[in-house]
Structure formats: C-alpha cells, structure tokens
Design an enzyme around this catalytic site. Structure first.
Site, PDB file in Angstrom:
ATOM      1  N   HIS A 139     121.510  31.478  52.746  1.00 63.27           N
ATOM      2  CA  HIS A 139     122.081  32.772  52.367  1.00 63.27           C
ATOM      3  C   HIS A 139     123.595  32.686  52.549  1.00 63.27           C
ATOM      4  O   HIS A 139     124.098  32.463  53.652  1.00 63.27           O
ATOM      5  CB  HIS A 139     121.480  33.897  53.204  1.00 63.27           C
TER       6      HIS A 139
ATOM      7  N   GLU B  61     117.608  32.710  63.633  1.00 60.68           N
ATOM      8  CA  GLU B  61     118.585  33.714  63.204  1.00 60.68           C
ATOM      9  C   GLU B  61     119.626  33.719  64.316  1.00 60.68           C
ATOM     10  O   GLU B  61     119.336  34.108  65.444  1.00 60.68           O
ATOM     11  CB  GLU B  61     117.942  35.108  63.066  1.00 60.68           C
TER      12      GLU B  61
ATOM     13  N   GLU C  83     126.008  34.014  55.394  1.00 56.61           N
ATOM     14  CA  GLU C  83     125.718  33.693  56.792  1.00 56.61           C
ATOM     15  C   GLU C  83     126.564  32.491  57.226  1.00 56.61           C
ATOM     16  O   GLU C  83     126.064  31.416  57.536  1.00 56.61           O
ATOM     17  CB  GLU C  83     124.207  33.454  56.952  1.00 56.61           C
TER      18      GLU C  83
ATOM     19  N   ARG D  31     124.664  37.004  48.976  1.00 55.57           N
ATOM     20  CA  ARG D  31     123.556  36.366  49.688  1.00 55.57           C
ATOM     21  C   ARG D  31     122.867  35.283  48.868  1.00 55.57           C
ATOM     22  O   ARG D  31     122.518  34.217  49.371  1.00 55.57           O
ATOM     23  CB  ARG D  31     122.527  37.449  50.049  1.00 55.57           C
TER      24      ARG D  31
ATOM     25  N   HIS E  59     119.727  30.403  59.813  1.00 57.15           N
ATOM     26  CA  HIS E  59     120.195  31.692  59.269  1.00 57.15           C
ATOM     27  C   HIS E  59     120.935  32.491  60.336  1.00 57.15           C
ATOM     28  O   HIS E  59     120.925  32.156  61.508  1.00 57.15           O
ATOM     29  CB  HIS E  59     118.986  32.534  58.801  1.00 57.15           C
TER      30      HIS E  59
END
Ligand SMILES: [Zn+2]
Length: 436
Positions: free
Chosen positions: A190, A401, A193, A249, A325
C-alpha cells in the site's frame, strides 16, 4: 541490541530530486484526520470522506475544512439519538502541515561516497533519519550491496504496470544465494505506508551490518536462511504517493470500463481461492480495497506470485513470508479469509506472533497485538498471507501493521523511523531464532 556501524564521513552527493506537483501538500491544507465511532459509518459514506482505517469500533477518516462543521454537527445529532457516546479523536489537525513536516528532511539525505577505508561505512543508520524518494531507495539497495558484496545482491520480481522493475535485495551467508531455506519479506504494498519500506530496509541493513561485525545471532540467521527483501513492491503507487497524492494506496491500474477510478488493492488481488468471495474486499473500482477485475490480474501480483512460487518450489524451499504494512501495531498470521478455519500449524503461528510482539516490546515498550489476521483486524480475501500459506505452501506466513496505533497513522513522523527499525528487528530476530 544492534551494533550499528560507525557513521562514515559524509561526502555530499545530492539526493535524487522529487518531481512533486505544486499543490502536493497544499491539497491537504485544512484537512483534519479524525478517529470517529464505527457507528457513523453511513455518515462517512454520505459525505464521501476518504478513509484511512475501518473497524467495527472506529473509523479513521479525512474531513476537509469545507464540510467539517456540517459533519461534526451530524455526528453530534447521531450521538444525541443513540445510546453510545460519540467520542471523536483528532489525529491530524491540519494534514497539509503534517505532510510538509514529514517530508521536510527528504531531500537533506546526503549519500556517502566511498571512504579511504574502503566500502565499509558507505551505508549507515543516517538513512533511517528521513523518508526518501523512490530513486534514492533504489540507490540505497545498490549501496548496501557495494558495502557488503559477499553477502548481498540486487534482484527483481517482475515489473510494475508502468515498467518499474520491482527491486529487492537478497541476503545470504557463506553458502551463497539459494543454499538455504528462503525468507521473503516485502513492504509498501500500500503506497502510502512509507514506514514499511524503511523497516524492510532496516531488516537488510541490520542483518548485513551485524553479520559483518561478527554478531553471532546475525551470523546464524544468514547462515541458516536465504533472505529476500523487497522494500517497495508497488513502485507506481509509491511514486504517485510522493509526487501527486500522499494518501494514495492502490496500484495505478487504469479505470475499468464504466469507471473513472484508478488502481487495484494489491492485497485483495492475490489468486487465493478466497478472491472470489470478496470478503473485506470490494468489487467497486473506486473503493480503496478494490480486488481487481480477476484473481492475480495486476502486474505487481503476477511478478510477486511467480517469484514466491519459484522460491517455494526450489530445492531449499520457502520457510517464511512477511508482508509489511502500517498502521495499528499488530503482528498477524494466516488466515485472513476465514475466522472459523484455523491454519494447520495455528498453535505454532500464535506462539511465534506473540513472541514477536514480546521481543519488540522489550526494546522500547511498544505494544503490538498478535494473532490470526481475521480475528485480529478483520476478514480479508485474496490477501498475500493466505496465498503464501496455502498456494505456495510457506509454513510461516505473517503480516505486521507497524507504528502507530492512530496518533499519526500513515503520516508517521520521521523521528519514529529509526526506533521502528530497531524494535521491529528485535521481532524479526525472534522469528528467525524460533521457527522450526
Ligand atoms: Zn496496508
């Protein structure tokens, strides 16, 4: 702890210039980013607001100044008619200002030149003090290889839609490339990020620097595993996020017929059996989680899937996969597509994800939650972790994440890059030391 190499004397070599549009940051001036209750989901849709994150409990959302008063009044009205409180947290008071601050140091990076002592020190932790242009990211991989030529080589996993080679770095021990089971790590699926590329490069730098410095742990990891790290697997989107729309994104796939919206969500496009279900994935080309016209349709997924399949089918085989991510501070494993069917080695995966979180927390106290994707964040179909686990048969398939939990979200201050790199490397070391 890491044994970082001493900074080499820096000789000024200009960082590659960005081609930012005049209104790159100013298009976000006055835009607030708010964390609002999940109960206002329909309201967010009716205002057409851009989402950063959607959970049952909350939604992180961009609110332009032009609709801010109306939107907040509507939230308050909804709250007055509901039993739950309508707490709203401000993540960014002025997103334009936050973006300017985030990018302020990007062009300050001075690429060190070869010193009199040779190539050692050509790369250093100074890289991790700022975010960087895509061209500089590519140069950094070349510089890592030039600094550690016995243990690293640049490779590619295909080409993006716009023709950018999807470029990574292969790390190996004395046996050379391909002599040990493979670990594949990639970041910035993405585009927005940005921290994911920095942390992926931090893994490469930390392993190479510590291996060369004689660190026994790093030596054992590189002697045991053939490691492939691709910091930017979505170069078209990444470049677009740096030059046109910071909050981009998806890929830059052109709109399908009947739509004007660009881009496919790479992490909903993998040719896993769940792709057809569209769980936690959209069939709307304008949605941030658009799954694409067909399973594995994007150039980026085609290249990555072929690469992962080839690794998995090699003599040494594939051991671990990680898709990096941000944000939310989570460390997760297969499955994403189902909350009811556990992975065959679920107990082992749960132990490893919890161990990663504990090892990471030991550095600065940063807390990550851990567990299978579906239970920990939300259901997703056509995702990378499930493909690597089921289709390629890689037994340890993970996705972090990264920082933070929502104070800054995607626009994480540059001062948090180096701490993120150091603490996440502690988590990676736990995995490399504890996988069977
Ligand atoms: Zn992501």
């Amino acid at each position: 702890m890491l044994s970082w190499l001493v900074l080499a004397p820096l000789t000024a070599v200009c960082a590659a210039a960005l081609q930012q549009s005049a209104d790159y940051a100013s298009k976000y001036d006055g835009v607030r980013v708010l964390r609002v209750p999940g109960a206002v989901d329909a309201l967010v849709n009716s205002y057409g607001l851009t989402r950063w994150d959607t959970r049952g409990t909350h939604i992180d959302v961009q609110v332009p100044a032009s609709v801010y008063d109306d939107f907040m009044n509507a939230v308050a009205t909804l709250g007055a008619n509901a039993t739950q409180t309508m707490d709203v947290m401000v993540m960014h008071e002025d997103l334009g200002a936050s973006i300017r601050e985030e990018s302020a140091g990007m062009l300050d990076y001075k690429r060190p030149e070869e010193s009199e002592e040779g190539l050692v020190g050509l790369v250093s932790e100074s890289w991790f003090l700022n975010y960087h242009s895509y061209a500089d990211h590519l140069q950094y991989l070349d510089d890592l290889v030039a600094t550690y030529p016995d243990n690293a080589a640049v490779f590619t996993s295909g080409t993006s839609l716009q023709g950018n080679p999807i470029t990574g770095i292969n790390l190996y021990g004395s046996g050379g490339s391909g002599s040990a089971p493979a670990v594949v790590i990639h970041g910035t699926v993405h585009a927005r990020e940005w921290i994911a590329a920095m942390v992926s490069e931090g893994f490469a730098y930390s392993l190479l620097a510590n291996y060369t410095a004689g660190d026994e742990e790093a030596i054992s990891y590189l002697e045991s595993y053939d490691i492939y790290i691709i910091p930017n697997v979505n170069p078209d989107g990444f470049i677009y996020s740096q030059e046109e729309e910071r909050m981009w994104r998806k890929t830059r796939d052109p709109p399908p017929s009947g739509s004007t919206c660009y881009g496919v969500d790479i992490n909903r496009n993998w040719a896993h059996a769940s792709w057809g279900q569209a769980r936690g994935a959209s069939t709307d080309p304008c949605a941030e989680d658009y799954k694409g016209a067909s399973a594995g349709s994007t150039a980026e997924v085609k290249g990555l899937a072929a690469f992962i399949d080839e690794i998995a089918n090699s003599t040494a085989g594939g051991k671990m996969y990680m898709d990096v991510h941000s944000y939310s501070q989570l460390f997760m494993s297969a499955y994403g597509w189902t909350c009811t069917q556990a992975a065959a080695n679920a107990a082992e995966l749960n132990s490893l994800t919890a161990g990663f979180a504990d090892a990471l927390a030991d550095v600065y106290g940063t807390r990550y939650d851990s567990g299978p994707i579906c239970q920990t964040i939300y259901p997703v179909s056509g995702d990378s972790v499930d493909y690597a686990y089921d289709n390629a048969g890689i037994p340890y398939s993970f996705t972090p994440e990264l920082r933070d939990t929502g104070r800054n979200g995607f626009v994480l201050p540059a001062s948090q890059i180096l701490p993120s790199v150091i603490e996440t490397y502690a988590g990676l070391k736990y995995l490399l030391a504890n996988m069977d």
